[in-house]
Each structure stands twice: as structure tokens, then as C-alpha cells.
Design a protein around this motif. Structure first.
Motif, PDB file in Angstrom:
ATOM      1  N   ASN A 175       0.828  -1.210   0.000  1.00 15.03           N
ATOM      2  CA  ASN A 175       0.000   0.000   0.000  1.00 15.03           C
ATOM      3  C   ASN A 175       0.862   1.260   0.000  1.00 15.03           C
ATOM      4  O   ASN A 175       0.612   2.220  -0.737  1.00 15.03           O
ATOM      5  CB  ASN A 175      -0.923   0.016   1.220  1.00 15.03           C
ATOM      6  N   LEU A 176       1.885   1.261   0.851  1.00 17.71           N
ATOM      7  CA  LEU A 176       2.762   2.433   0.942  1.00 17.71           C
ATOM      8  C   LEU A 176       3.550   2.633  -0.344  1.00 17.71           C
ATOM      9  O   LEU A 176       3.705   3.771  -0.813  1.00 17.71           O
ATOM     10  CB  LEU A 176       3.714   2.265   2.130  1.00 17.71           C
ATOM     11  N   VAL A 177       4.019   1.536  -0.907  1.00 19.99           N
ATOM     12  CA  VAL A 177       4.775   1.652  -2.165  1.00 19.99           C
ATOM     13  C   VAL A 177       3.875   2.198  -3.261  1.00 19.99           C
ATOM     14  O   VAL A 177       4.302   3.048  -4.071  1.00 19.99           O
ATOM     15  CB  VAL A 177       5.358   0.275  -2.562  1.00 19.99           C
ATOM     16  N   PHE A 178       2.632   1.726  -3.310  1.00 19.78           N
ATOM     17  CA  PHE A 178       1.707   2.207  -4.334  1.00 19.78           C
ATOM     18  C   PHE A 178       1.467   3.707  -4.201  1.00 19.78           C
ATOM     19  O   PHE A 178       1.515   4.454  -5.189  1.00 19.78           O
ATOM     20  CB  PHE A 178       0.384   1.450  -4.227  1.00 19.78           C
ATOM     21  N   HIS A 179       1.237   4.162  -2.978  1.00 21.71           N
ATOM     22  CA  HIS A 179       0.965   5.580  -2.792  1.00 21.71           C
ATOM     23  C   HIS A 179       2.230   6.418  -3.005  1.00 21.71           C
ATOM     24  O   HIS A 179       2.160   7.541  -3.530  1.00 21.71           O
ATOM     25  CB  HIS A 179       0.377   5.827  -1.409  1.00 21.71           C
TER      26      HIS A 179
ATOM     27  N   VAL B  80       3.234   9.629  -5.825  1.00 20.19           N
ATOM     28  CA  VAL B  80       4.055  10.826  -5.626  1.00 20.19           C
ATOM     29  C   VAL B  80       5.171  10.870  -6.672  1.00 20.19           C
ATOM     30  O   VAL B  80       5.464  11.934  -7.239  1.00 20.19           O
ATOM     31  CB  VAL B  80       4.636  10.847  -4.201  1.00 20.19           C
ATOM     32  N   GLY B  81       5.775   9.710  -6.944  1.00 20.54           N
ATOM     33  CA  GLY B  81       6.821   9.657  -7.956  1.00 20.54           C
ATOM     34  C   GLY B  81       6.307  10.042  -9.334  1.00 20.54           C
ATOM     35  O   GLY B  81       6.995  10.745 -10.087  1.00 20.54           O
ATOM     36  N   VAL B  82       5.097   9.603  -9.663  1.00 22.04           N
ATOM     37  CA  VAL B  82       4.501   9.975 -10.955  1.00 22.04           C
ATOM     38  C   VAL B  82       4.288  11.486 -11.021  1.00 22.04           C
ATOM     39  O   VAL B  82       4.602  12.131 -12.035  1.00 22.04           O
ATOM     40  CB  VAL B  82       3.169   9.227 -11.165  1.00 22.04           C
ATOM     41  N   LEU B  83       3.770  12.061  -9.939  1.00 20.28           N
ATOM     42  CA  LEU B  83       3.554  13.513  -9.913  1.00 20.28           C
ATOM     43  C   LEU B  83       4.871  14.267 -10.031  1.00 20.28           C
ATOM     44  O   LEU B  83       4.962  15.285 -10.736  1.00 20.28           O
ATOM     45  CB  LEU B  83       2.827  13.907  -8.632  1.00 20.28           C
ATOM     46  N   VAL B  84       5.911  13.772  -9.348  1.00 17.74           N
ATOM     47  CA  VAL B  84       7.225  14.413  -9.448  1.00 17.74           C
ATOM     48  C   VAL B  84       7.751  14.334 -10.882  1.00 17.74           C
ATOM     49  O   VAL B  84       8.277  15.309 -11.430  1.00 17.74           O
ATOM     50  CB  VAL B  84       8.221  13.768  -8.461  1.00 17.74           C
ATOM     51  N   GLY B  85       7.609  13.144 -11.500  1.00 16.59           N
ATOM     52  CA  GLY B  85       8.080  12.978 -12.870  1.00 16.59           C
ATOM     53  C   GLY B  85       7.348  13.892 -13.843  1.00 16.59           C
ATOM     54  O   GLY B  85       7.972  14.515 -14.714  1.00 16.59           O
ATOM     55  N   LEU B  86       6.028  13.995 -13.687  1.00 13.31           N
ATOM     56  CA  LEU B  86       5.261  14.872 -14.575  1.00 13.31           C
ATOM     57  C   LEU B  86       5.630  16.339 -14.358  1.00 13.31           C
ATOM     58  O   LEU B  86       5.756  17.111 -15.318  1.00 13.31           O
ATOM     59  CB  LEU B  86       3.769  14.654 -14.343  1.00 13.31           C
ATOM     60  N   ALA B  87       5.812  16.720 -13.088  1.00 12.42           N
ATOM     61  CA  ALA B  87       6.201  18.100 -12.806  1.00 12.42           C
ATOM     62  C   ALA B  87       7.580  18.406 -13.379  1.00 12.42           C
ATOM     63  O   ALA B  87       7.817  19.497 -13.930  1.00 12.42           O
ATOM     64  CB  ALA B  87       6.182  18.343 -11.301  1.00 12.42           C
ATOM     65  N   TRP B  88       8.490  17.458 -13.262  1.00 16.70           N
ATOM     66  CA  TRP B  88       9.840  17.638 -13.805  1.00 16.70           C
ATOM     67  C   TRP B  88       9.782  17.803 -15.323  1.00 16.70           C
ATOM     68  O   TRP B  88      10.463  18.665 -15.890  1.00 16.70           O
ATOM     69  CB  TRP B  88      10.706  16.447 -13.411  1.00 16.70           C
ATOM     70  N   SER B  89       8.954  16.996 -15.974  1.00  9.13           N
ATOM     71  CA  SER B  89       8.827  17.117 -17.434  1.00  9.13           C
ATOM     72  C   SER B  89       8.226  18.459 -17.822  1.00  9.13           C
ATOM     73  O   SER B  89       8.645  19.067 -18.819  1.00  9.13           O
ATOM     74  CB  SER B  89       7.964  15.971 -17.981  1.00  9.13           C
ATOM     75  N   ASN B  90       7.246  18.933 -17.041  1.00  7.05           N
ATOM     76  CA  ASN B  90       6.616  20.207 -17.370  1.00  7.05           C
ATOM     77  C   ASN B  90       7.552  21.388 -17.144  1.00  7.05           C
ATOM     78  O   ASN B  90       7.543  22.350 -17.921  1.00  7.05           O
ATOM     79  CB  ASN B  90       5.344  20.401 -16.542  1.00  7.05           C
ATOM     80  N   LEU B  91       8.364  21.320 -16.100  1.00  2.23           N
ATOM     81  CA  LEU B  91       9.246  22.445 -15.787  1.00  2.23           C
ATOM     82  C   LEU B  91      10.550  22.394 -16.571  1.00  2.23           C
ATOM     83  O   LEU B  91      11.087  23.422 -16.977  1.00  2.23           O
ATOM     84  CB  LEU B  91       9.548  22.466 -14.279  1.00  2.23           C
ATOM     85  N   GLY B  92      11.068  21.183 -16.770  1.00  5.23           N
ATOM     86  CA  GLY B  92      12.375  21.054 -17.416  1.00  5.23           C
ATOM     87  C   GLY B  92      12.322  20.535 -18.835  1.00  5.23           C
ATOM     88  O   GLY B  92      13.374  20.255 -19.428  1.00  5.23           O
ATOM     89  N   GLY B  93      11.126  20.382 -19.401  1.00  8.94           N
ATOM     90  CA  GLY B  93      11.003  19.854 -20.759  1.00  8.94           C
ATOM     91  C   GLY B  93      10.393  20.863 -21.702  1.00  8.94           C
ATOM     92  O   GLY B  93      10.005  21.970 -21.319  1.00  8.94           O
TER      93      GLY B  93
ATOM     94  N   GLY C 238       4.759   1.071  -8.618  1.00 10.49           N
ATOM     95  CA  GLY C 238       3.407   1.153  -8.080  1.00 10.49           C
ATOM     96  C   GLY C 238       2.574  -0.065  -8.426  1.00 10.49           C
ATOM     97  O   GLY C 238       1.761  -0.517  -7.614  1.00 10.49           O
ATOM     98  N   THR C 239       2.756  -0.592  -9.636  1.00  8.67           N
ATOM     99  CA  THR C 239       2.027  -1.807 -10.022  1.00  8.67           C
ATOM    100  C   THR C 239       2.435  -2.978  -9.144  1.00  8.67           C
ATOM    101  O   THR C 239       1.588  -3.780  -8.706  1.00  8.67           O
ATOM    102  CB  THR C 239       2.311  -2.140 -11.501  1.00  8.67           C
ATOM    103  N   LEU C 240       3.740  -3.088  -8.857  1.00 12.31           N
ATOM    104  CA  LEU C 240       4.213  -4.140  -7.958  1.00 12.31           C
ATOM    105  C   LEU C 240       3.607  -3.968  -6.566  1.00 12.31           C
ATOM    106  O   LEU C 240       3.150  -4.936  -5.941  1.00 12.31           O
ATOM    107  CB  LEU C 240       5.741  -4.109  -7.890  1.00 12.31           C
ATOM    108  N   GLY C 241       3.608  -2.717  -6.063  1.00  8.21           N
ATOM    109  CA  GLY C 241       3.021  -2.472  -4.750  1.00  8.21           C
ATOM    110  C   GLY C 241       1.544  -2.794  -4.712  1.00  8.21           C
ATOM    111  O   GLY C 241       1.040  -3.341  -3.721  1.00  8.21           O
TER     112      GLY C 241
END
Length: 492
Positions: A160-164, A168-181, A439-442
């Protein structure tokens, strides 16, 4: 005030709020897939505004043409990010404490548990036999003189914790792409090239961290574009092949690539080149009234339907003594019927170029950019032909027409194809994709691992009991029976 802030923080960081925000984020993304987006297709946005003026008055103030960078979408995004962090942090601390704690104390009455069994025959070393069996089933055990407490399924909460955390990791990745891409598009005609500089793009959107003066130095040239369509009676005109033969110069090394719709090119610096679309560019030569060639080359026409009936504008601002302009229609497989000219097949089997002409006094250069796809007729007059009717010309490849009153001439020299390329950098994609995989594994751990407790108590005989900590778990009674059976066998 402090109590209100504490209450607000508790509400924001609750799992219920996180789920609501996740749903709102998915809901907020829907307009971006329905309404044309400025960063992806500005031409479609212009067409949409012209076709839906009433809706445009609503969508424009709401930022519906740039949904993913709008303030309201960003607000939901940030609130979800904060909510997940606030929700997960105390759960991680609690999970760490639970891992250090031994299994729970032994209940006094095992017959009150959801599943129980009794071995009436005394068993020598019953606790040793039970502990060995439980450990073989991956239980953590706590042995006392009265019996054994055992527990398993800690990985469920970890899942459960890994999934959640992966969210957060997905949101960080998307934010990084939006700001640095960045993402940019350009139309390139066969035989011509493109250099990765901001001035070369037709449309360009970059994040706040992108230095547009230091884009990755590479260039490409479109040598040839091959498009093939179904010619049979079934699915006639359906696309079969879209292949762009591209020469890429990257880090001083030139290589040949085959660029297709679902097979992008990735440069050494991480820029991805995608093939988005294609069309036709009629090659024309325009001679002005002085007899000089005022324009010669391909002109990009935009397809309007599935058979690639295309429209375009030929601008000749350097024509003298009058500047010239032409509105054109290109039909790859032209047919003229009672409804007018049209194309009946997307491939260039019978190409024709239809034009009407404009002329006017040379205009002063203002430096104000204008679209190459539309004609501003201010200061221009239509060229008139016989009977004072609008001059119109229908041309096949190789044909030429002279304009009335010595204004000049235009010839249709053939056609080229153009491709629309998208260049993009999304540095956060590896983070987002890795987070999705983790997240899929979690999620699998949280779905398939059964948290369960089993107990063994010594008395007149041996009592066995167990309970599940999940409503969806199955097989508790069977496992209790198996433990009791293992003890019974030892007593025989």
C-alpha cells in the motif's frame, strides 16, 4: 485559529481527500483530450474558435485551450501532491513501528476467533511442532510458556505504501517534465532541413527551467517521405505506409533513419523526434510584372479532409510593380462535378492546383509576424479576368497562366510532400514510468497478500485459532485445520 489550521490539515491529508483529488485530477484532464490544445495544435485551436464562437467565449477565460498549465489544473495537482505526502508520512512511521513490534499477545479464548480447532490428544513438544509449521508458512512467531502467537502479511501494508509513494513519484516525474522539458512542432518539406533552434519552430512550449538559447545542437533533413494508401474496394483510401527517410546530424555524426508514426528518433541528448502528420506542398514559380522571378519553391497547403483536399496561400510580397498573392486549393486526385472540385483519393493520382489571384501596391515592412496559412487582403484587390469576373486558374503539373494586365504569371511545377515533426524533451518520464512499474508491484502486493494471525494455546489439549485482518482474504479455516492436522499426526 490553530485548531482550524489543524483541522484543515487533517482533512487535506486524509485518504478520502487524496482519493477525491485524484478523481478531480482525472476529471480535469478530460477537457484536454476533447478540446484542441494550443501547445499541441494551434491551427486546430484557431479552427475550433472560428467554428464555436459561443463556446470560445466560455473556454478562453477558463483556460481550456491550455488545460495542463492552467491555474485550476495546477492547483488540483499541487493539492494532490501535498495530500499524498501528508497522508503517507504518518503511515510510514506507523509501519516502521509495527515491524519492530512482536506478534500480538495470545488470546485467552481461541474458540471465540473466526476459525478454531482443538487437538484433544496431548502432543509432545506441541509448541515446537507448531512453531516449525508456522515458520514454514512465513509467519513471524512469539513463543511463550502458554502457547504461540504468529502473524504474517506485513508486506500488504508495504505494498500500500509503495503504491501511494509511486503516485508521488509519478507527480514528481510529470512536474519535472513540465518544468524542465519542452515540446515544439515544425513542418518540413521534402529535401529541406531543420536545426534545433528556437527560431526554427512553428510552435514551441517550454517549461520554466528550460534555457531556450541552449537547446541540444542537432539538425535533420527530410530526404523523402513515402505515403501509401489502400487502393482496393475495401477500406479504400486507408493509410498503409507513412515513412519519412531522415538524415540526422548529432554530435558531428550524420546517420540515416527511418521515421515512422510509432517509431520516434531519440537523439544523444534526449530529444525525441516524432512524426505527427503530413500533407502536400505544391511547387510554384511566380513571375512579376517586370518579368522577374519573384517567388519559386514549395508552399505548404493544409489538408481539410481525409482525401487531402488542401488549402494554402502563396504570398509574393517582392513582386513589382505590384505585389501578388494567391489563394489556392490543391486536390491530389481531382474530380470536378456538380458540387465543384474535390479530391476523391488521398494519394496524388491526378493532382490539380486551383487558384485565384490578388494584387496591390507594395506594402511597408512592419516586422509584425503573420500566418503563412491565411491571407490578409487589406490593401489588395482581386485580379479580374474576362467579363470582369474573378480570375481563376485550374492547373495540372507543368501548366502556367499569365495574369491579366501584365501583372505577371504563375506556373505549377509539381508537388512535394511535407511532414509535421514534433521535437520534445520530457526528462521526468523515466521517473514517472519507473514509479508506475513500482506502483504496479506495490498494488499486487496489497491485493494478493493476506494479513493473518494464528494462535496455538496449551491446555488440556492443544487449541488452535486464527483470524484475518482483511475482509477479502480466503482460506483461514483451511489453514487452521492444516495446523491442527499437523499436530494430530505428531500425536499418533
Amino acid at each position: 485559529m490553530r485548531e482550524w489550521l489543524r483541522w484543515g490539515w487533517a482533512q487535506l491529508t486524509s485518504m478520502r481527500t487524496a482519493l477525491i483529488l485524484l478523481f478531480l485530477l482525472a476529471l480535469a484532464a478530460i477537457p484536454g483530450s476533447i478540446i484542441p490544445q494550443q501547445s499541441i495544435s494551434p491551427i486546430e485551436v484557431m479552427d475550433y474558435k472560428a467554428e464555436h464562437p459561443e463556446l470560445d467565449r466560455i473556454w478562453e477565460p477558463l483556460g481550456m485551450y491550455h488545460v495542463y498549465t492552467s491555474p485550476w489544473f495546477s492547483a488540483i495537482y499541487l493539492l494532490l501532491f501535498i495530500s499524498l505526502i501528508g497522508c503517507i508520512t504518518p503511515r510510514i512511521a506507523k509501519f516502521a513501528r509495527d515491524l519492530r513490534k512482536p506478534p500480538p499477545r495470545l488470546p485467552s479464548r481461541l474458540d471465540r476467533l473466526p476459525a478454531s480447532a482443538t487437538v484433544d490428544t496431548p502432543v509432545d513438544d506441541a509448541l515446537g511442532i507448531a512453531e516449525a509449521w508456522l515458520k514454514s508458512k512465513r509467519y513471524r512467531t512469539l513463543r511463550t510458556d502458554d502457547g504461540i502467537s504468529a502473524e504474517r502479511g506485513y508486506l500488504r501494508e508495504l505494498g500500500n505504501l509503495v503504491f501511494h509513494l509511486s503516485l508521488v513519484g509519478v507527480l514528481v516525474g510529470l512536474a519535472w517534465s513540465n518544468l524542465g522539458g519542452f515540446i515544439g512542432t515544425v513542418v518540413v518539406v521534402e529535401g529541406r532541413g531543420f536545426a534545433n533552434a528556437i527560431t526554427q519552430y512553428d510552435d514551441f512550449t517550454a517549461g520554466a527551467w528550460v534555457d531556450t538559447d541552449a537547446l541540444e545542437p542537432f539538425s535533420l533533413r527530410v530526404d523523402h517521405f513515402d505515403a501509401r494508401f489502400e487502393t482496393g474496394r475495401v477500406q479504400r483510401g486507408a493509410a498503409r505506409v507513412f515513412d519519412a527517410y531522415v538524415e540526422v546530424t548529432d554530435e558531428g555524426v550524420t546517420t540515416d533513419h527511418l521515421l515512422t508514426v510509432n517509431d520516434p528518433i531519440l537523439t544523444s541528448g534526449g530529444t525525441q523526434v516524432n512524426l505527427l502528420g503530413h500533407g502536400y506542398a505544391p511547387n510554384v514559380t511566380v513571375t512579376d510584372g517586370n518579368g522577374d522571378v519573384a517567388f519559386s519553391g514549395p508552399v505548404v497547403f493544409l489538408p481539410q479532409d481525409g482525401n487531402f483536399s488542401s488549402v494554402g496561400v502563396i504570398k509574393v510580397p517582392d513582386g513589382r510593380p505590384q505585389r501578388l498573392a494567391f489563394e489556392g486549393f490543391f486536390f491530389p486526385t481531382a474530380v470536378l462535378d456538380q458540387d465543384g472540385p474535390k479530391s476523391v483519393f488521398p494519394d496524388a493520382l491526378e493532382p490539380e492546383l486551383w487558384i485565384n489571384a490578388w494584387y496591390g501596391e507594395p506594402a511597408d515592412e512592419t516586422g509584425i509576424p503573420e500566418s503563412i496559412y491565411t491571407l490578409n487582403t487589406a490593401g489588395l484587390e482581386p485580379v479580374l479576368g474576362d467579363g470582369e469576373e474573378r480570375f481563376r486558374a485550374r492547373m495540372k503539373p507543368g501548366a502556367a497562366f499569365s495574369l491579366p494586365d501584365g501583372l505577371g504569371s504563375i506556373s505549377f511545377d509539381g508537388y512535394s510532400r511535407w511532414v509535421k515533426l514534433q521535437m520534445s524533451e520530457t526528462p521526468g518520464n523515466p521517473v514517472a514510468l519507473t514509479s508506475l512499474a513500482i506502483g504496479t508491484l506495490g498494488l499486487c502486493l496489497s491485493l494478493f497478500i493476506k494479513p493473518r494471525r494464528l494462535f496455538v494455546r496449551l491446555g488440556d489439549g492443544v487449541a488452535v485459532g486464527g483470524l484475518d485482518r482483511s475482509d477479502t482474504a480466503l482460506g483461514l479455516e483451511d489453514e487452521v485445520s492444516e495446523l491442527a492436522e499437523a499436530l494430530t499426526k505428531e500425536s499418533e
